[in-house]
Design an enzyme around this catalytic site. Structure first.
Site, PDB file in Angstrom:
ATOM      1  N   PRO A   1       0.792  -1.232   0.000  1.00 54.07           N
ATOM      2  CG  PRO A   1       0.068  -0.909   2.202  1.00 54.07           C
ATOM      3  CD  PRO A   1       0.826  -1.851   1.340  1.00 54.07           C
ATOM      4  CB  CYS A   2       2.900   2.869  -2.604  1.00 56.03           C
ATOM      5  SG  CYS A   2       1.812   2.626  -3.997  1.00 56.03           S
TER       6      CYS A   2
END
Length: 161
Positions: free
Chosen positions: A129-130
């Site tokens: 989850p950047c």
DNA sequence: ACTGATACGTTCT
DNA sequence: AGAACGTATCAGT
């Protein structure tokens, strides 16, 4: 095998590529949704594809989903990038961390900017989850897929920036 | 709250 | 070897 999932609320959709028991790539759809390609695939692969399709669909409709158990292809990226991605995966749903926080976490305080680069080359958005990595001081930071998309992803998780 | 300057580590070219 | 970056911090305004 390619899994195609339709999105909502301004996110057109997502395509994920699976190989064996691992997720190899995830990307956001720009134009029209292509069809899901299966071809001749193994049972494990089909099963994983189905599980991932459901999870992605749930995520895109705003449900809480934990992707941390998925196996991911580890053949890409430099040593530094893989360290960043590994830490990134442990950021819980609905919360954020700063670039600098990750830098410290991997034993390289001062590499905040390099962390930003590594986030930008993340091959598995959502699963890694950047979008939960933001700038310090409550600022949004950047996003290679465009800041509006980052906002939408965070909004799905109940975070308003 | 915004701007500019400066330091920073990694990855391209 | 240089430039580019999804940053962080600080001094001004």
């Amino acid at each position: 095998m390619e899994v195609v999932v339709e999105g909502r609320r301004g996110i057109r959709g997502v395509i994920a590529e699976i190989r064996g028991d691992k997720v190899r790539m995830v990307r956001f759809v720009r134009g029209r949704l292509p069809k899901s390609t299966e071809g001749a695939v193994s049972k494990v692969e089909r099963k994983l594809g189905e599980r991932l399709r459901k999870d992605l669909s749930r995520f895109l409709s705003g449900k809480v989903v934990d992707f941390s158990a998925y196996k991911v292809g580890a053949e890409t990226g430099t040593v530094f990038q893989r360290k960043v991605w590994k830490v990134m995966r442990r950021i819980p749903y609905g919360s954020t961390r700063s670039y600098g926080w990750i830098a410290k976490k991997i034993g390289k305080p001062g590499a905040a900017r390099a962390v930003g680069n590594a986030c930008g080359s993340n091959p598995l958005p959502i699963i890694q989850p950047c979008h939960r990595v933001v700038a310090s001081g409550g600022k949004l930071g950047g996003f290679s897929g465009g800041l509006p998309l980052k906002r939408k992803l965070l909004a799905l998780e109940g975070i308003a920036l």
